[in-house]
Write an enzyme that holds these catalytic residues in place. Structure first.
Site, short mmCIF file in Angstrom:
data_model
loop_
_atom_site.label_atom_id
_atom_site.label_comp_id
_atom_site.label_asym_id
_atom_site.label_seq_id
_atom_site.Cartn_x
_atom_site.Cartn_y
_atom_site.Cartn_z
N GLY A 221 0.81 -1.22 0.00
CA GLY A 221 0.00 0.00 0.00
C GLY A 221 0.84 1.26 0.00
CB SER A 222 2.95 2.79 -1.38
OG SER A 222 2.90 1.77 -2.36
#
Length: 264
Positions: A221-222
Site C-alpha cells: 500500500g503506497s
C-alpha cells in the site's frame, strides 16, 4: 449385379463416416490446447521479491493447521493474498515517443501543481504533479513513465502517514528519481504509506530506463507521484483507474503542438 450394387452402396459417404474416428488427432487436440492457453492467461507471474513472503506464509499455514484447522485455512487465504499482491503481470507499453505512462496500478488520487522534493535538486518551480494511490489489492511493481537516464536518485526516511494525504509527499518515507529525457526532466517519487514499510529499488543512479521498464516495488500500500513541466497537460482525471506501463498520463507531443499553435 446385386452384389456389386451392395458394395457400391456400402462404400458411400455414410459408410466412410461410420468407419473413421470422430476427429483427427489435430482436431482432438484443439480443445485441449485452447484450455491450456486459457489457464496460462489466468496464471500471472509472481515477482521474485515475493518468494520469501510466500514461503513464510506456507510454513505458517502448515504450523497453524496443526494447531487448529480453521487457523490453517486463515493462513492459506493470507498466503494466497500474498501471491496476489506480488503479481507481476505482462503489460503492453505504448511505443510512441513523448507519451508519459502511469508508473503504478491504482487510482489517480490528486492532480495538482507542486514544487518537486528538494532532494531531486531540481529548480524550486511549480510542476504538475499526478499522484497514483495503490491500495493493498493493486499490483505494486512500479514502471518507468518515460524513457531516459536516471540523473538523480535519493532515498529519504520519514513517517508512514496515509499515502492519500497531501502532506505524505513531504513527510513520508520516499524514494525519488529524476529522469532526464529528450523533453526535459520528469520526476518520479515512490512514497511509503500507512501499511507500506519498505521501498525496494531495482535500479541505481545513472541507469538508462526504457518506457514501462520495472524500476522498483513498494510493499503493501503506497503512492507514486509523477512531476511534469507545467506545459504538459494531464490526459487523466482524478479518480481514474491506472495500469502501470499501459495507461497514458500525458503527452509531450500535445504540449509541443500547443506551443506551435500559440506561436502562430
Amino acid at each position: 449385379m446385386a452384389f456389386q450394387e451392395l458394395r457400391t452402396k456400402s462404400s458411400g459417404p455414410a459408410a466412410h463416416r461410420r468407419g473413421r474416428p470422430r476427429g483427427s488427432p489435430q482436431e482432438q487436440q484443439e480443445p485441449v490446447m485452447s484450455l491450456v492457453d486459457s489457464v496460462r492467461r489466468l496464471i500471472v507471474p509472481i515477482h521474485k521479491e515475493g518468494y520469501v513472503f510466500i514461503a513464510i506464509g506456507v510454513v505458517a499455514t502448515v504450523v497453524l493447521s496443526q494447531l487448529w484447522s480453521p487457523l490453517g485455512w486463515i493462513g492459506a487465504l493470507i498466503t494466497l493474498w500474498i501471491c496476489y499482491f506480488f503479481r507481476d503481470p505482462v503489460r503492453i507499453v505504448p511505443q510512441r515517443e513523448g507519451l508519459v505512462i502511469s508508473p503504478a496500478d491504482g487510482r489517480v488520487s490528486q492532480i495538482a501543481t507542486a514544487v518537486p522534493p528538494p532532494e531531486l535538486e531540481l529548480p524550486a518551480e511549480q510542476m504538475t504533479r499526478i499522484s497514483v494511490f495503490m491500495n493493498v489489492f493493486d499490483c505494486h511493481v512500479n514502471r518507468a513513465p518515460i524513457a531516459g537516464r536516471v540523473v538523480k536518485m535519493a532515498y529519504t526516511p520519514g513517517l508512514f502517514l496515509n499515502a492519500e494525504l497531501d502532506k505524505a509527499s513531504d513527510d513520508n518515507e520516499r524514494n525519488a528519481l529524476a529522469i532526464e529525457t529528450s523533453r526535459g526532466i520528469v520526476g518520479v517519487v515512490q512514497i511509503a504509506g500507512l501499511v507500506a514499510r519498505r521501498i525496494v529499488p531495482f535500479i541505481k543512479q545513472g541507469d538508462q530506463l526504457g518506457t514501462g521498464e520495472r524500476f522498483g516495488l513498494i510493499r503493501f500500500g503506497s503512492r507514486v507521484d509523477v512531476y511534469l513541466p507545467l506545459g504538459v497537460k494531464p490526459l487523466v482525471s482524478e479518480g481514474q483507474t491506472m495500469f502501470a506501463g499501459e495507461t497514458v498520463l500525458a503527452d509531450f507531443a500535445a504540449a509541443d503542438d500547443g506551443r506551435v499553435a500559440k506561436a502562430i
